[in-house]
Enzyme design. Sequence first.
Site, mmCIF file in Angstrom:
data_model
loop_
_atom_site.group_PDB
_atom_site.id
_atom_site.type_symbol
_atom_site.label_atom_id
_atom_site.label_comp_id
_atom_site.label_asym_id
_atom_site.label_seq_id
_atom_site.Cartn_x
_atom_site.Cartn_y
_atom_site.Cartn_z
ATOM 1 N N PHE A 90 16.973 1.418 24.940
ATOM 2 C CA PHE A 90 15.683 0.908 25.403
ATOM 3 C C PHE A 90 15.675 -0.617 25.507
ATOM 4 O O PHE A 90 14.638 -1.254 25.303
ATOM 5 C CB PHE A 90 14.542 1.391 24.497
ATOM 6 C CG PHE A 90 14.354 2.877 24.493
ATOM 7 C CD1 PHE A 90 13.569 3.499 25.439
ATOM 8 C CD2 PHE A 90 15.000 3.659 23.537
ATOM 9 C CE1 PHE A 90 13.410 4.870 25.435
ATOM 10 C CE2 PHE A 90 14.849 5.039 23.535
ATOM 11 C CZ PHE A 90 14.055 5.645 24.485
ATOM 12 N N GLU A 108 -6.452 -0.669 10.347
ATOM 13 C CA GLU A 108 -6.933 -1.953 10.835
ATOM 14 C C GLU A 108 -7.940 -1.709 11.948
ATOM 15 O O GLU A 108 -8.061 -0.595 12.469
ATOM 16 C CB GLU A 108 -5.776 -2.813 11.367
ATOM 17 C CG GLU A 108 -5.045 -2.200 12.551
ATOM 18 C CD GLU A 108 -3.886 -3.049 13.019
ATOM 19 O OE1 GLU A 108 -3.852 -4.244 12.674
ATOM 20 O OE2 GLU A 108 -3.018 -2.530 13.738
ATOM 21 N N ASN A 148 -8.906 -3.173 15.730
ATOM 22 C CA ASN A 148 -8.541 -4.036 16.852
ATOM 23 C C ASN A 148 -9.816 -4.451 17.569
ATOM 24 O O ASN A 148 -10.530 -3.608 18.120
ATOM 25 C CB ASN A 148 -7.602 -3.303 17.813
ATOM 26 C CG ASN A 148 -6.225 -3.120 17.209
ATOM 27 O OD1 ASN A 148 -5.584 -4.082 16.811
ATOM 28 N ND2 ASN A 148 -5.784 -1.877 17.107
ATOM 29 N N GLU A 187 -8.306 1.953 13.620
ATOM 30 C CA GLU A 187 -7.077 2.731 13.533
ATOM 31 C C GLU A 187 -6.915 3.336 12.146
ATOM 32 O O GLU A 187 -7.159 2.681 11.134
ATOM 33 C CB GLU A 187 -5.868 1.855 13.880
ATOM 34 C CG GLU A 187 -5.969 1.220 15.259
ATOM 35 C CD GLU A 187 -4.629 0.761 15.792
ATOM 36 O OE1 GLU A 187 -3.605 0.962 15.116
ATOM 37 O OE2 GLU A 187 -4.607 0.200 16.899
ATOM 38 N N GLU A 209 0.832 -1.193 0.000
ATOM 39 C CA GLU A 209 0.000 0.000 0.000
ATOM 40 C C GLU A 209 0.871 1.248 0.000
ATOM 41 O O GLU A 209 2.068 1.191 0.292
ATOM 42 C CB GLU A 209 -0.948 0.008 1.203
ATOM 43 C CG GLU A 209 -0.251 0.059 2.537
ATOM 44 C CD GLU A 209 -1.228 -0.057 3.695
ATOM 45 O OE1 GLU A 209 -2.373 -0.522 3.480
ATOM 46 O OE2 GLU A 209 -0.849 0.295 4.823
#
Length: 666
Positions: free
Chosen positions: A348, A288, A290, A275, A200
Site C-alpha cells: 500500500f 474522542e 471529532n 467515536e 487506558e
Amino acid sequence: MFKKILIANRGEIACRVIKTARAMGIKTVAIYSEADRNALHVRMADEAVHIGPAPASESYIVIDKVMDAIRRTGAEAVHPGYGFLSENPKFAEALEAEGVAFIGPPVNAIKAMGDKITSKKIAQEASVSTVPGYMGLIEDAEDAVKISNEVGYPVMIKASAGGGGKGMRIAWNDDEAREGFQSSKNEAASSFGDDRIFIEKFITQPRHIEIQVLCDSHGNGIYLGERECSIQRRQQKVIEEAPSPFLDEATRKAMGDQSVALAQAVGYASAGTVEFIVDGARNFYFLEMNTRLQVEHPVTELITGVDLVEQMIRVAYGEKLAMAQSDVKLTGWAMESRLYAEDPYRGFLPSIGRLTRYRPPQELAIEGAVVRNDTGVFEGGEISMYYDPMIAKLCTWGHTRSEAIEGMRNALDAFEMEGVGHNLPFLSAVMDHPKFVAGEMTTAFIEEEYPDGFEGVTLGVDALRAIAASCAAMHRVAEIRRTRVSGRMDNHERHVGDDWVVSLQGDSFAVTIDADKSGANVKFEDGDSLRVTSDWTPGDQLATLIVDDKPLVLKVGKISGGFRIRSRGADLKVHVRTPRQAELAALMPEKLPPDTSKLLLCPMPGLIVKVNVAVGDEVQEGQALCTVEAMKMENILRAEKKVTVTKLNATPGDSLAVDDVIMEFE
C-alpha cells in the site's frame, strides 16, 4: 442566508461543499496552491484565490493567507472541510475576530474536544461511558508500568494530542509498557509538540463505531445513527458503512443519547462525530469527538436523507434545527469505499502521477439503488505528492446490507482508473470476504486476514468459468471484426471457428460457441453451458455482460492472443486459442522473472532524501539502506539479508520511478 462562503480546503471535500452551496444558491470561493492551479475544486467554484506554494505548510494551513483570501473576496463564512484548519481553534478565533462565520462548532468546543485528556474528563462528567484508564500526568516509564498494572494489561499508551496512529503503542507486559511509554512520548513530542501521555485499557475484539450528532446554537441536539468504521489499516479507515451490522436498537439509543449529552456539555453547535470503541459484548467506550465533518459522512446522508453540509451552513447562520430526534429515520444500508492512490501489491505504498484514465461508474439514484462518487480529480489530472492520496469516496445504497454490498461490488468493477497505483482490487477483495459479508469484523480485520499484505484475489471455479465463457464470446466478436477488416472473404464467419481453449489463472477450459444474433451459448467439456449476452465491441475497455442472467462487469485490456481482465479484485491474463494453438502453447517453456535479488529497487515514485551506506559497506539484515519520501511520508528501505554494496545508482535529491535501481549488491 449567506451570499458567499469560502472553502478552506481542497480536493473532494471542497467539491462536496461547493455542490451543496450551489444548490442553496450560495456563491463559493476556492483557495488553491500552485500544485492545485488546475484542480477540480478550482474549476467548480465561482471564484478562486491562489494562496501559495504546493506544500500545505506554505499554503492551505497558513492562517494569514486564508484570512487574506477571505478579505479579498468578501466571503461571509468559511467551511473548513476536514483536515488542515478544520479543528484549529486559532483559525476559528481569527474568523471570529474578523466577523466571519465559522461553519463549524464554537471555539471552546474545539479546544475542549481537541485534547484527549480534557475530552475524556468532560465525557466522564457528562456520564458518557469511558475506557478505564489513567488520565493524569505520568512521570516516567516506571510510573507508566505501575499505572498499567493498576489498569490491567493489555493497555493502550496514547499521546494526548495524537491522531492518525502517531504516539500510540499497545503493551501486554511491563517491558512493553516501559518501552512503549518512551516511544510514544518521543513520537508525540516530534509530531505534535506535546509529549503528554495517557494510558487506558486496550479493548479486545474491538469495533470502531461512531455516532453522528447535529446541534444548533439554541440548545437543540440530535443524533443521526451510527457508522461502522472497523475496516482500518494503520488506524486509517478504508471502508465504512451505516448502520452498523453489530448494534441493536438499545445500544444505538444509549450511544446516541450519550453522544448528544457530551455535545451539549461543551455547548456544541454544528455537525460532529463521537467515536466509540465497542467490544464483543456491545460494551461501548468513548474514544474522542471529532469537531468537524467526517470523511465518511455520505453514508449517514444516504440512510437519513439529511444533507449534513447544508445543516452545518444553516446552523452557522443561526437557524434552529428543523428536525427533532423523532424525525430521524434510518432507511436501508449504505457503504463507502475510500479509493486511494496507493499500490496494494507493494504494501500500500503511495503512488503519484497522471490519471491517464479516470472513468467512475455512473452516479444514479433510483428506487432500490444509489451510486454516489465524491471526488476531486479528473481524467488527465495529477495526483500530487504533497497531499493525502485519497482520490474518491465511492458510495452505494440499497434496501439491505447485502444489496448495498452487491451494488458496491458492481460499482468497483465498473470504476476505470489508470496511470497510478490504486486500491480498487483490495476494496473488491474485502467486499467478497466471508467475514466482511457476515459483518463479523473488528479493527484488526486487515491485519488478521491479510497478514502478509495483499497479493491479489484467486477466483473460484464458478467465477473463472463465467469469465472464460465471456472472453471466448468476446474473442469471437473480435475475430469476426478482424476478418471483416481484412476483407479476405465475403462470408467472414467461415473464418471464425466454434472451438476454443480459454486459459486463465492456471486453468484451461475447452469450449464450443453456438452464437446467434442476441448472444452466445458457450458449452464446456463437461456439458455445462453458459449464456453470454453483451453489447461489447472490440476496443471497449469496459465490458458489461449478462452470464446466465447474472450481471458481470469486466475491465478489458488487449494482450497478445487474448485479454487482460480485471474483475472482483483479480487481475488475469486470459488467452483464447484454437485447440491446435493450445497444444503448441503447452509445449512452450515458462518464462522466468528476472533475478532482482542483488538489486534494491525503488518501491514507489518518490524522492531519495537519504542514503545510509557507501560502496564497499557490508550491511546486515534489517539495516537501513536509504529513505524515500512520497506524499510527505518517509519510507525507510532496509536490507533483507547480509550483503555488500557494490554500486550506488541514486543520490539524495534524485526523483525515482517505481522499480528504478537504487543500489546493487554482491
